[in-house]
Design an enzyme around this catalytic site. Structure first.
Site, PDB file in Angstrom:
ATOM      1  N   ALA A   7       0.810  -1.216   0.000  1.00  0.00           N
ATOM      2  CA  ALA A   7       0.000   0.000   0.000  1.00  0.00           C
ATOM      3  C   ALA A   7       0.851   1.277   0.000  1.00  0.00           C
ATOM      4  O   ALA A   7       0.410   2.315  -0.481  1.00  0.00           O
ATOM      5  CB  ALA A   7      -0.936  -0.011   1.200  1.00  0.00           C
ATOM      6  N   HIS A  38      -3.675  -9.845  -4.442  1.00  0.00           N
ATOM      7  CA  HIS A  38      -4.973  -9.692  -3.782  1.00  0.00           C
ATOM      8  C   HIS A  38      -6.085  -9.317  -4.758  1.00  0.00           C
ATOM      9  O   HIS A  38      -7.112  -8.786  -4.355  1.00  0.00           O
ATOM     10  CB  HIS A  38      -4.884  -8.639  -2.668  1.00  0.00           C
ATOM     11  CG  HIS A  38      -3.925  -9.014  -1.578  1.00  0.00           C
ATOM     12  ND1 HIS A  38      -3.569  -8.157  -0.565  1.00  0.00           N
ATOM     13  CD2 HIS A  38      -3.261 -10.168  -1.333  1.00  0.00           C
ATOM     14  CE1 HIS A  38      -2.704  -8.770   0.248  1.00  0.00           C
ATOM     15  NE2 HIS A  38      -2.500  -9.983  -0.206  1.00  0.00           N
ATOM     16  N   CYS A  53     -21.918 -17.246 -11.487  1.00  0.00           N
ATOM     17  CA  CYS A  53     -21.589 -17.734 -12.833  1.00  0.00           C
ATOM     18  C   CYS A  53     -20.246 -17.205 -13.341  1.00  0.00           C
ATOM     19  O   CYS A  53     -19.760 -17.639 -14.379  1.00  0.00           O
ATOM     20  CB  CYS A  53     -22.702 -17.378 -13.831  1.00  0.00           C
ATOM     21  SG  CYS A  53     -22.750 -15.627 -14.246  1.00  0.00           S
TER      22      CYS A  53
HETATM   23  P1  NAD Z   1       0.860  -2.717   3.982  1.00  0.00           P
HETATM   24  O1  NAD Z   1       0.882  -3.843   4.912  1.00  0.00           O
HETATM   25  O2  NAD Z   1       1.437  -2.929   2.657  1.00  0.00           O
HETATM   26  O3  NAD Z   1       1.475  -1.398   4.748  1.00  0.00           O
HETATM   27  C1  NAD Z   1       1.851  -0.226   4.125  1.00  0.00           C
HETATM   28  C2  NAD Z   1       3.356  -0.010   4.335  1.00  0.00           C
HETATM   29  O4  NAD Z   1       3.783   1.049   3.521  1.00  0.00           O
HETATM   30  C3  NAD Z   1       3.729   0.372   5.767  1.00  0.00           C
HETATM   31  O5  NAD Z   1       4.820  -0.431   6.184  1.00  0.00           O
HETATM   32  C4  NAD Z   1       4.151   1.854   5.672  1.00  0.00           C
HETATM   33  O6  NAD Z   1       5.221   2.161   6.560  1.00  0.00           O
HETATM   34  C5  NAD Z   1       4.609   1.934   4.253  1.00  0.00           C
HETATM   35  N1  NAD Z   1       4.458   3.235   3.600  1.00  0.00           N
HETATM   36  C6  NAD Z   1       3.361   4.035   3.576  1.00  0.00           C
HETATM   37  N2  NAD Z   1       3.566   5.085   2.769  1.00  0.00           N
HETATM   38  C7  NAD Z   1       4.837   4.955   2.279  1.00  0.00           C
HETATM   39  C8  NAD Z   1       5.622   5.731   1.369  1.00  0.00           C
HETATM   40  N3  NAD Z   1       5.165   6.856   0.810  1.00  0.00           N
HETATM   41  N4  NAD Z   1       6.868   5.295   1.077  1.00  0.00           N
HETATM   42  C9  NAD Z   1       7.373   4.165   1.643  1.00  0.00           C
HETATM   43  N5  NAD Z   1       6.660   3.399   2.498  1.00  0.00           N
HETATM   44  C10 NAD Z   1       5.405   3.784   2.811  1.00  0.00           C
HETATM   45  O7  NAD Z   1      -0.516  -2.264   3.619  1.00  0.00           O
HETATM   46  P2  NAD Z   1      -1.800  -2.140   4.500  1.00  0.00           P
HETATM   47  O8  NAD Z   1      -2.179  -0.721   4.504  1.00  0.00           O
HETATM   48  O9  NAD Z   1      -1.628  -2.820   5.812  1.00  0.00           O
HETATM   49  O10 NAD Z   1      -2.821  -2.946   3.598  1.00  0.00           O
HETATM   50  C11 NAD Z   1      -2.891  -4.340   3.605  1.00  0.00           C
HETATM   51  C12 NAD Z   1      -3.547  -4.817   2.337  1.00  0.00           C
HETATM   52  O11 NAD Z   1      -4.713  -4.032   2.032  1.00  0.00           O
HETATM   53  C13 NAD Z   1      -2.667  -4.630   1.155  1.00  0.00           C
HETATM   54  O12 NAD Z   1      -1.786  -5.675   1.068  1.00  0.00           O
HETATM   55  C14 NAD Z   1      -3.689  -4.516   0.018  1.00  0.00           C
HETATM   56  O13 NAD Z   1      -4.198  -5.761  -0.349  1.00  0.00           O
HETATM   57  C15 NAD Z   1      -4.803  -3.749   0.645  1.00  0.00           C
HETATM   58  N6  NAD Z   1      -4.643  -2.319   0.342  1.00  0.00           N
HETATM   59  C16 NAD Z   1      -4.512  -1.949  -0.967  1.00  0.00           C
HETATM   60  C17 NAD Z   1      -4.357  -0.613  -1.264  1.00  0.00           C
HETATM   61  C18 NAD Z   1      -4.184  -0.199  -2.693  1.00  0.00           C
HETATM   62  O14 NAD Z   1      -4.566  -0.942  -3.593  1.00  0.00           O
HETATM   63  N7  NAD Z   1      -3.592   0.962  -2.952  1.00  0.00           N
HETATM   64  C19 NAD Z   1      -4.348   0.350  -0.244  1.00  0.00           C
HETATM   65  C20 NAD Z   1      -4.501  -0.071   1.081  1.00  0.00           C
HETATM   66  C21 NAD Z   1      -4.633  -1.427   1.351  1.00  0.00           C
END
Ligand code: NAD
Length: 254
Positions: free
Chosen positions: A20, A115, A126
């Protein structure tokens, strides 16, 4: 550690694993963050596949917020830098936990979505495919509260011509992961010389197993994240900072 060292390690046999964090600069918050969706919605209800099958209105209550955010997002410099690395012949492919389709919009052509994706939707009975944009356009024409009230009564829930519920192709808890992207991701992680892990907290499977696959086959791991991750200690390269700043600098160095 200097970024030039990482640039030198970028052979053509490099893969990226993104979470994310590559999309937060595009305005999509991560889910685990302070104001993240997962703090406000109980995942066992709102993000659960068995619950979707019983009553999809809970899933939609959370998902219309996501759709609202996705309406106005574009790739950011982290996405475009990864696409540039592919163009320069330095990146074999991207494995992503994200569902937003932004890597493809930035020009990356090999993207394995662990995901699923929000770009398309399918009937859970379907399998007929639908364009999520069209569904989103209709649902977002309602006030959220009005929509949820209607959905609780079984109205306005996207439904297929066969009568089955239609669901965006994002993987919910309790739902099988798509087999093909998972196999492709494992193959890429275990055969690459370097796995570049960007903006992933590496807290959920299968993503958190992939760096081990790389290490087991003598590949190296590089981590780019705002925060420490549980895998920093097994990585050869660790950069704590913003992906949208670090990746474009890396592209300049290769
Ligand atoms: P995640 O576990 O991938 O955590 C986000 C990570 O990104 C954290 O470790 C944070 O420190 C880091 N981070 C945030 N902004 C950053 C930046 N600008 N540069 C570098 N690092 C940065 O994600 P989550 O939020 O725990 O989400 C879990 C799941 O939810 C994902 O694997 C995904 O399936 C879904 N999700 C998808 C999206 C999307 O499609 N954009 C967004 C949120 C969540």
């Amino acid at each position: 550690m200097e970024l030039i060292e990482l640039a030198k390690a970028l052979t053509g046999n490099t893969a990226a694993l993104t979470g994310a964090g590559v999309s937060t600069p595009s305005g999509i918050p991560d889910f685990r963050g302070e104001n993240g969706l997962w703090k406000r919605y109980n995942l066992e209800i709102y993000g659960s596949y068995p619950q979707f099958v019983k009553d999809p209105s809970y899933f939609w209550e959370m998902h219309v917020e996501i759709m609202h955010t996705f309406k106005t997002v574009y790739p950011n410099p982290a996405h475009t830098a990864l696409a540039a690395l592919e163009k320069k012949g330095k990146l074999r492919g991207i494995i992503t936990q994200n569902i937003d389709g932004l890597h493809q919009k930035a020009g990356s052509t090999v993207v394995h979505e662990l995901h699923g994706t929000n770009e398309t939707s399918s009937c859970i009975v379907c399998g007929k495919k639908y364009d999520t944009n069209q569904i989103s356009h209709h649902l977002l024409s309602f006030e959220k509260e009005e929509l949820i009230n209607l959905m609780r009564k079984g109205k306005e829930i996207p439904v297929c011509e066969c009568g089955g519920w239609v669901k965006p192709d994002v993987i919910l808890f309790g739902e099988l992961m798509p087999h093909a992207p998972l196999m492709a991701a494992r193959e890429l992680a275990q055969s690459c010389d370097l796995l570049l892990v960007v903006g992933s907290s590496l807290q959920v499977e299968p993503a958190c197993s992939l760096p081990f696959l790389t290490r087991r086959n003598n590949g190296r791991v590089a981590i780019i994240n705002r925060e420490r991750t549980p895998f920093d200690s097994i990585a050869t390269f660790v950069f704590h900072g913003n992906a949208e700043d670090i990746l474009p600098q890396l592209v300049q160095l290769v």
